[in-house]
Scaffold this motif. Sequence first.
Motif, mmCIF file in Angstrom:
data_model
loop_
_atom_site.group_PDB
_atom_site.id
_atom_site.type_symbol
_atom_site.label_atom_id
_atom_site.label_comp_id
_atom_site.label_asym_id
_atom_site.label_seq_id
_atom_site.Cartn_x
_atom_site.Cartn_y
_atom_site.Cartn_z
ATOM 1 N N ASP A 48 58.151 66.522 31.721
ATOM 2 C CA ASP A 48 57.227 67.550 31.665
ATOM 3 C C ASP A 48 56.045 67.392 32.744
ATOM 4 O OD1 ASP A 48 58.084 69.947 30.189
ATOM 5 O OD2 ASP A 48 57.837 68.826 28.454
ATOM 6 N N VAL A 49 55.368 68.485 33.342
ATOM 7 C CA VAL A 49 54.557 68.097 34.263
ATOM 8 C C VAL A 49 53.162 68.004 33.651
ATOM 9 C CG1 VAL A 49 55.547 69.443 36.295
ATOM 10 C CG2 VAL A 49 54.084 70.575 34.673
ATOM 11 N N MET A 50 52.782 68.459 32.178
ATOM 12 C CA MET A 50 51.590 68.341 31.607
ATOM 13 C C MET A 50 51.639 67.203 30.680
ATOM 14 S SD MET A 50 50.658 71.458 32.437
ATOM 15 C CE MET A 50 51.127 73.176 32.794
ATOM 16 N N GLN A 51 50.561 66.560 30.503
ATOM 17 C CA GLN A 51 49.487 66.149 31.184
ATOM 18 C C GLN A 51 49.787 64.680 31.759
ATOM 19 O OE1 GLN A 51 47.153 68.108 32.351
ATOM 20 N NE2 GLN A 51 47.617 70.029 31.137
ATOM 21 N N LYS A 52 49.412 64.453 32.829
ATOM 22 C CA LYS A 52 49.687 63.052 33.552
ATOM 23 C C LYS A 52 48.445 62.547 34.284
ATOM 24 C CE LYS A 52 54.763 63.760 33.832
ATOM 25 N NZ LYS A 52 55.962 63.743 34.712
ATOM 26 N N ASN A 53 48.425 61.427 34.466
ATOM 27 C CA ASN A 53 47.303 60.877 35.605
ATOM 28 C C ASN A 53 47.796 61.227 36.966
ATOM 29 O OD1 ASN A 53 45.683 58.746 33.686
ATOM 30 N ND2 ASN A 53 47.821 58.129 33.280
ATOM 31 N N SER A 54 46.471 62.068 37.324
ATOM 32 C CA SER A 54 46.734 62.893 38.796
ATOM 33 C C SER A 54 45.711 63.080 39.463
ATOM 34 C CB SER A 54 47.700 64.088 38.373
ATOM 35 O OG SER A 54 46.568 64.927 37.613
ATOM 36 N N VAL A 55 45.733 63.490 40.631
ATOM 37 C CA VAL A 55 44.690 63.835 41.654
ATOM 38 C C VAL A 55 45.210 65.051 42.403
ATOM 39 C CG1 VAL A 55 43.475 61.688 41.619
ATOM 40 C CG2 VAL A 55 45.259 62.387 43.422
ATOM 41 N N HIS A 124 46.933 74.880 31.916
ATOM 42 C CA HIS A 124 47.100 73.955 32.684
ATOM 43 C C HIS A 124 46.462 72.605 32.524
ATOM 44 C CE1 HIS A 124 44.088 74.053 35.481
ATOM 45 N NE2 HIS A 124 44.599 72.986 36.152
ATOM 46 N N ALA A 125 45.160 72.728 31.949
ATOM 47 C CA ALA A 125 44.331 71.389 31.781
ATOM 48 C C ALA A 125 44.496 71.114 30.250
ATOM 49 C CB ALA A 125 43.135 71.544 32.380
ATOM 50 N N ASP A 126 44.942 71.786 29.266
ATOM 51 C CA ASP A 126 45.281 71.464 27.864
ATOM 52 C C ASP A 126 45.975 70.463 27.682
ATOM 53 O OD1 ASP A 126 43.241 73.514 27.953
ATOM 54 O OD2 ASP A 126 44.329 74.789 26.682
ATOM 55 N N LEU A 127 45.679 69.743 26.518
ATOM 56 C CA LEU A 127 46.495 68.638 25.977
ATOM 57 C C LEU A 127 47.637 69.324 25.031
ATOM 58 C CD1 LEU A 127 44.283 65.765 25.152
ATOM 59 C CD2 LEU A 127 46.006 65.955 26.953
ATOM 60 N N LEU A 128 46.982 70.406 24.186
ATOM 61 C CA LEU A 128 47.847 71.462 23.345
ATOM 62 C C LEU A 128 48.286 72.411 24.296
ATOM 63 C CD1 LEU A 128 45.337 71.672 20.248
ATOM 64 C CD2 LEU A 128 47.481 70.529 20.196
ATOM 65 N N GLY A 129 49.823 72.396 24.136
ATOM 66 C CA GLY A 129 50.531 73.292 25.194
ATOM 67 C C GLY A 129 50.710 74.637 24.345
ATOM 68 N N ASP A 130 50.985 75.591 25.138
ATOM 69 C CA ASP A 130 51.462 76.971 24.699
ATOM 70 C C ASP A 130 53.010 76.886 24.499
ATOM 71 O OD1 ASP A 130 52.377 77.099 27.312
ATOM 72 O OD2 ASP A 130 50.901 78.836 27.855
ATOM 73 N N ARG A 297 38.876 65.247 26.162
ATOM 74 C CA ARG A 297 39.727 65.957 25.070
ATOM 75 C C ARG A 297 40.369 64.762 24.534
ATOM 76 N NH1 ARG A 297 40.767 69.272 29.558
ATOM 77 N NH2 ARG A 297 39.958 71.664 29.534
ATOM 78 N N LEU A 298 40.543 64.862 23.127
ATOM 79 C CA LEU A 298 41.312 64.141 21.974
ATOM 80 C C LEU A 298 42.307 65.060 21.298
ATOM 81 C CD1 LEU A 298 38.278 61.953 20.496
ATOM 82 C CD2 LEU A 298 39.938 61.400 22.514
ATOM 83 N N MET A 299 43.342 64.472 21.302
ATOM 84 C CA MET A 299 44.458 65.458 20.485
ATOM 85 C C MET A 299 45.212 64.436 19.458
ATOM 86 S SD MET A 299 47.882 67.218 21.849
ATOM 87 C CE MET A 299 48.544 65.773 21.883
ATOM 88 N N TYR A 300 45.656 65.000 18.328
ATOM 89 C CA TYR A 300 46.682 64.692 17.566
ATOM 90 C C TYR A 300 47.908 65.846 17.227
ATOM 91 C CZ TYR A 300 49.490 63.778 13.349
ATOM 92 O OH TYR A 300 50.498 63.599 12.558
ATOM 93 N N GLN A 301 49.008 65.280 17.247
ATOM 94 C CA GLN A 301 49.814 66.484 17.171
ATOM 95 C C GLN A 301 51.218 65.661 16.674
ATOM 96 O OE1 GLN A 301 52.245 68.117 20.864
ATOM 97 N NE2 GLN A 301 51.053 70.145 19.926
ATOM 98 N N TYR A 302 51.729 66.468 15.599
ATOM 99 C CA TYR A 302 53.044 65.843 14.792
ATOM 100 C C TYR A 302 54.077 66.910 15.480
ATOM 101 C CZ TYR A 302 56.605 65.145 11.460
ATOM 102 O OH TYR A 302 57.892 64.539 11.182
ATOM 103 N N ARG A 303 55.115 66.239 15.965
ATOM 104 C CA ARG A 303 56.502 66.900 16.481
ATOM 105 C C ARG A 303 57.509 66.512 15.708
ATOM 106 N NH1 ARG A 303 54.721 64.737 22.717
ATOM 107 N NH2 ARG A 303 52.683 66.221 22.727
ATOM 108 N N GLN A 304 58.080 67.700 14.962
ATOM 109 C CA GLN A 304 59.176 67.546 13.876
ATOM 110 C C GLN A 304 60.498 66.991 14.170
ATOM 111 O OE1 GLN A 304 61.137 70.338 13.949
ATOM 112 N NE2 GLN A 304 62.639 69.322 12.546
ATOM 113 N N GLN A 305 60.654 67.526 15.399
ATOM 114 C CA GLN A 305 62.001 67.149 15.906
ATOM 115 C C GLN A 305 62.208 65.549 16.409
ATOM 116 O OE1 GLN A 305 63.005 69.117 19.831
ATOM 117 N NE2 GLN A 305 64.975 69.605 18.840
#
Length: 321
Positions: A48-55, A124-130, A297-305
């Motif tokens: 995926d393109v979101m989010q990575k170290n980038s300029v 496009h800048a969010d850690l939590l994606g749609d 930004r700080l994020m926690y996410q549980y991914r069931q799959q």
Amino acid sequence: MRKLVLIFMLLLASRAESADLLYFEAQGVAGYSSAQHKITYHSAEAHDVMQKNSVGFDYLHKFSGSSGDWGTAALQARFAYNDEQHNYSPQIYNAWLKAKSSKGGFWLGHNRVAFGLASYWDTHADLLGDLTMQGINYDRDWGTGWSYDTENGNISASLTSGTGMNYRAKGNWQAAARASRGVLNRDNYTGGVSFMAGNVLETMGYKIMNKRPQNLWLLGADIALNQDNFEHKFEIDAGKKAHKPLYAALYRFSLKLDAEERWKLEMQPAYVNSLHEESWQIGGGISYLLTADLTLRLMYQYRQQKADNVYMSQLYYYLPI
């Protein structure tokens, strides 16, 4: 395709002096995945393109005549580090030309699909994606579209390649339309209904997962509501993909914690049932505006799959030049 993108980026950047708006963009991303048992430097899947170290940069140029502005050109692109492959690659988001007329705005290039929250909600800048990050629709797609603002809302349509970040013409296509009531920036709410149909490719970022187009049709409804320091965004979709049922839903709740809107708390559950496979995610995050140009930004996410607990941090820099 990537060579063409690189050439486009360099040509447009060389015209920076004539730009109406030009921003420098950079981000640092690092976190931990319990399923992989290691530190990662990408917020979603590796491809995926979101989010990575980038300029990168975000460029907007307006075209004017004697009667005023008649068109706009935009290019938003990055060079991102792929920590799994240990290389860098160009990423392109906005790359479109748009013309205004009494019949609405017409665009050509790489832009938003006229479906659901993704048609107007920039993540496009969010850690939590749609839902585009859950494989429903595309964050951007190559093609053409039309948008018309009514007195109380908007009507839009798009005809695109159905490939997302990459462009490919192998019998793939996607048509979408959305009608909405309410203007979010004026009325503090908007609600819309959407329809999508086509033969689309299964992609993850620039990687094509299945080169054979799959039949798709989808109905969707979305709502965005701002109330005091609360923000709500909700989308529910239902249809068929590859002749199998497809269901998806997402709810984003945001709370602005201070009057200056420097602190924001967010929570989000998302659910997808596609090709008879269920997956859901639940998570939350907090963001703090360190300066006018720098966000933490700080994020926690549980991914069931994958039964994955993901902890992620991001420093995002967006500086006008």
